[in-house]
Scaffold this motif. Structure first.
Motif, PDB file in Angstrom:
ATOM      1  N   ASN A 413     -87.341  77.195  27.562  1.00 49.10           N
ATOM      2  CA  ASN A 413     -86.616  76.239  26.720  1.00 49.10           C
ATOM      3  C   ASN A 413     -86.490  76.764  25.297  1.00 49.10           C
ATOM      4  O   ASN A 413     -85.419  76.681  24.676  1.00 49.10           O
ATOM      5  N   ASP A 414     -87.622  77.291  24.762  1.00 56.26           N
ATOM      6  CA  ASP A 414     -87.589  77.830  23.397  1.00 56.26           C
ATOM      7  C   ASP A 414     -86.594  78.990  23.294  1.00 56.26           C
ATOM      8  O   ASP A 414     -85.809  79.087  22.340  1.00 56.26           O
ATOM      9  N   GLY A 415     -86.634  79.894  24.282  1.00 55.65           N
ATOM     10  CA  GLY A 415     -85.708  81.032  24.252  1.00 55.65           C
ATOM     11  C   GLY A 415     -84.256  80.615  24.388  1.00 55.65           C
ATOM     12  O   GLY A 415     -83.359  81.145  23.696  1.00 55.65           O
ATOM     13  N   PHE A 416     -83.994  79.670  25.280  1.00 52.11           N
ATOM     14  CA  PHE A 416     -82.603  79.212  25.468  1.00 52.11           C
ATOM     15  C   PHE A 416     -82.074  78.519  24.223  1.00 52.11           C
ATOM     16  O   PHE A 416     -80.936  78.761  23.801  1.00 52.11           O
ATOM     17  N   LEU A 427     -73.417  81.650  24.684  1.00 53.18           N
ATOM     18  CA  LEU A 427     -73.956  80.341  25.040  1.00 53.18           C
ATOM     19  C   LEU A 427     -73.638  79.319  23.969  1.00 53.18           C
ATOM     20  O   LEU A 427     -73.371  78.150  24.275  1.00 53.18           O
ATOM     21  N   ALA A 428     -73.639  79.733  22.688  1.00 49.72           N
ATOM     22  CA  ALA A 428     -73.309  78.800  21.616  1.00 49.72           C
ATOM     23  C   ALA A 428     -71.846  78.388  21.685  1.00 49.72           C
ATOM     24  O   ALA A 428     -71.483  77.265  21.302  1.00 49.72           O
ATOM     25  N   ARG A 429     -71.006  79.305  22.180  1.00 50.17           N
ATOM     26  CA  ARG A 429     -69.580  78.973  22.323  1.00 50.17           C
ATOM     27  C   ARG A 429     -69.300  78.199  23.605  1.00 50.17           C
ATOM     28  O   ARG A 429     -68.160  77.825  23.880  1.00 50.17           O
ATOM     29  N   GLN A 438     -76.106  84.122  33.015  1.00 52.88           N
ATOM     30  CA  GLN A 438     -77.499  84.025  32.572  1.00 52.88           C
ATOM     31  C   GLN A 438     -78.299  82.987  33.349  1.00 52.88           C
ATOM     32  O   GLN A 438     -79.391  82.587  32.939  1.00 52.88           O
ATOM     33  N   ALA A 439     -77.784  82.559  34.471  1.00 45.94           N
ATOM     34  CA  ALA A 439     -78.493  81.547  35.270  1.00 45.94           C
ATOM     35  C   ALA A 439     -79.851  82.046  35.748  1.00 45.94           C
ATOM     36  O   ALA A 439     -80.836  81.311  35.774  1.00 45.94           O
TER      37      ALA A 439
END
Length: 610
Positions: A413-416, A427-429, A438-439
């Protein structure tokens, strides 16, 4: 792209628990004592200053005391099958003591050992019993354990044949019509009818020359109240000695020619229990009942050389109907405290001897207590403890797996989140292809699963609406995110039901084992008829072990469950917060996309008109 923040290493909870347990064990008080002989693995302290010490009126020296062993106070499996490795050492833990074995039954777990102790009733009086040496040779000796003044002693341990003298004088029974094998005051006894007798042939050791003394002590249990009959008769050349009961009252009568004297107790003995009768005769006569002097007189001991008859007299009549046990004859007048010690120490319900725990070679009293409990737990108790242990093992496995899973979930969670909140990353976009690629990297992150579900729902809705994300379409996306939160919560909470079962079920299983164990203990006591702390305490303590086992499983599992529940609650809250954040960003991007497409359409119309 910013790098993912390193996650601090976390100390594993089970490692902390392990260290704490070792610390507790190392801090347990160890009572180190000297060890008589290191070839013996175990010993037990037997105190001889119990609750009945004040009744002795003072210490008695060189008394033969019966040591009663049973499953509640002795681990028969740790000793030789014949008791050959038993040794008794004085309280200084240096001086070996003489002893002999009357009975040692490892099958039924019952034993009676007679030990000649230096003192009874003195402060801190006691002995050590050593056992647990498979190579030891038997050292018991009946001849050595009796002092030289005891010229005959009968335990009636033989179930057939003639009773034999346990001393070294060999004054064995020559004729006996009584019945052996019945329950005695100590082990087995001899049952006599009014016409039955037990004859001990005269011998030099049994003779009573002028100036000597005589002591006879025995246990008797009449078949009825107000019993009448003789217990001991010695009759020769106009001289006669009789010990008997008249209307239940013990008496001693001596006839020497024309002179006759008699002393008698004021109160009768009952016919339902064992009583210790004894007398001393020399220049005076003293009669004792249960160690207490009840009559005295000035009669003298005649000179005898002939036989002694127990039960009926020479005519075969007049004997007492009842049972006798532990007959001892001494060629001296024993002091009153010696007779009191014999009566109190030999009583079926005696509390003079107090049995300590079994100590191993290290001398740990705590270990001895645990060993006593271990040996006293019954089969039904072990069944309950095993069930509790199974619950405990399952719970430990669940807690370990869940703690490790929560640790991985938090790290992912922290890394994602670090990548999601970095505007320069795919991922931000919120690109669909980036989510699919990246699943595998974020497979255990619930936040990534929400992200994947949200992006996928937006893509599907746009295909249905022609690219427009209406408020109704946003509700569809929200429903998909809610469903994912529920699924992830189920995954995080999976198998926690085993912890709730352990918390609620283990104490009740322990209580069940305790109640059953106490029931069995009291039923066994009722069947055996032996009520004393040495038989009750081990059984009750072992029964309570089941409840302790249940609590030992339930308490740490309760702590673990609450910890896991709080951690899962935090993760669930994080999912709800992230779902709102994700939905807001999706709505914002849809609004911006709609505005951009509208401006492009206006510019196209203006260009065409120009």
């Amino acid at each position: 792209m910013s790098s993912v923040k390193p996650v601090q290493s976390r100390t594993r909870p089970w490692a902390i628990f392990q260290r704490a347990m070792w610390g507790m064990l190392l801090c347990l008080p160890l009572m180190a004592h000297a060890w008589w002989n290191t070839e013996w693995s175990y010993r037990k302290k037997i105190s001889l200053d119990g609750a009945e010490t004040p009744a002795l009126g003072g210490p008695a020296q060189q008394v033969l005391v019966p040591i009663r062993l049973h499953a509640g106070n002795f681990p028969f499996l740790d000793a030789q099958q014949t008791g050959g490795d038993l040794r008794f050492v004085a309280d200084d833990d240096k001086t070996p003591l003489n002893f002999h074995i009357e009975q040692f039954d490892p099958v039924n777990e019952i034993a009676i050992i007679w030990v000649q102790v230096p003192a009874v009733g003195a402060k801190d009086a006691g002995v050590y019993m050593y056992f647990g040496n498979p190579d030891a040779q038997a050292a018991a000796s009946a001849k050595a354990s009796f002092d030289p003044h005891t010229v005959a002693a009968f335990h009636f341990a033989d179930k057939d044949g003639m009773p034999h003298d346990a001393t070294g004088y060999g004054n064995n029974v020559t004729v006996s019509s009584g019945k052996l094998g019945g329950d005695g005051a100590i082990g087995f006894g001899l049952a006599l009818q009014p016409t039955q007798t037990m004859r001990v042939a005269g011998s030099p050791s049994l003779a009573t020359p002028s100036g000597t003394g005589l002591t006879v002590n025995l246990w008797v249990k009449p078949t009825e109240a107000a019993a009448k009959g003789t217990l001991l008769t010695r009759d020769e050349d106009g001289k006669r000695l009789v010990l008997g009961l008249e209307a239940g009252r013990p008496y001693l009568m001596v006839t020497n020619g024309t002179q006759s004297a008699r002393i008698s107790a004021d109160k009768p003995v009952d016919g339902a229990s064992w009583h210790h009768l004894s007398f001393t005769l020399g220049d005076s006569a003293h009669l004792f009942v249960d160690g207490q002097e009840v009559a005295t007189g000035t009669m003298r001991l005649p000179e005898f050389k002939g036989d002694l008859l127990f039960g009926a007299d020479a005519s075969g009549t007049g004997g007492l109907a009842g049972e006798i046990d532990e007959v001892q004859i001494s060629n001296m007048m024993r002091p009153p405290e010696w007779l009191r010690a014999a009566a109190i120490g030999q009583h079926p319900q005696s509390k003079l001897a107090q049995y300590g725990g079994d100590e191993s070679g290290g001398g740990s009293e705590y270990g001895a207590v645990l060993r006593t409990l271990f040996n006293a737990v019954s089969l039904d108790g072990w069944i309950v403890i095993c069930l509790i242990g199974l619950l405990g093992l399952i719970s430990v496995e669940v807690m370990v797996v869940k703690m490790r899973m929560i640790g991985r979930v938090k790290r992912q969670n922290d890394g994602f989140l670090a990548l999601f909140r970095d505007g320069a990353t795919p991922l931000a976009r919120m690109e669909l292809d980036a989510a699919k690629e990246q699943a595998a990297t974020w497979s255990e992150s619930p936040l990534f699963h929400l992200f994947d579900r949200g992006v996928s729902e937006v893509f599907n809705v746009r295909q249905l609406t022609g690219g427009e994300l209406t408020p109704q379409a946003l509700e569809v996306v929200r429903a998909g995110l809610d469903a994912t939160i529920v699924e992830e919560s189920h995954r995080l909470n999976g198998r926690l039901v085993f912890l709730t079962l352990s918390v609620s079920g283990a104490p009740f299983l322990g209580l069940l084992g305790t109640v059953v164990g106490i029931m069995i203990t009291f039923a066994s006591i009722a069947m055996a008829g032996d009520v004393n702390v040495n038989t009750i305490a081990p059984g009750v303590a072992a029964a309570l072990t089941a409840t302790v086992s249940g609590l030992m499983v339930a308490i740490p599992v309760l702590f673990g469950y609450n910890y896991l529940a709080s951690q899962i609650g935090e993760l669930t809250a994080d999912m709800e917060v992230f779902a709102n954040e994700l939905l807001g960003k999706l709505a914002l991007r849809s609004s911006l996309a709609k505005t951009t497409s509208g401006d492009a359409a206006v510019e196209a119309v203006q260009a065409k008109a120009a």
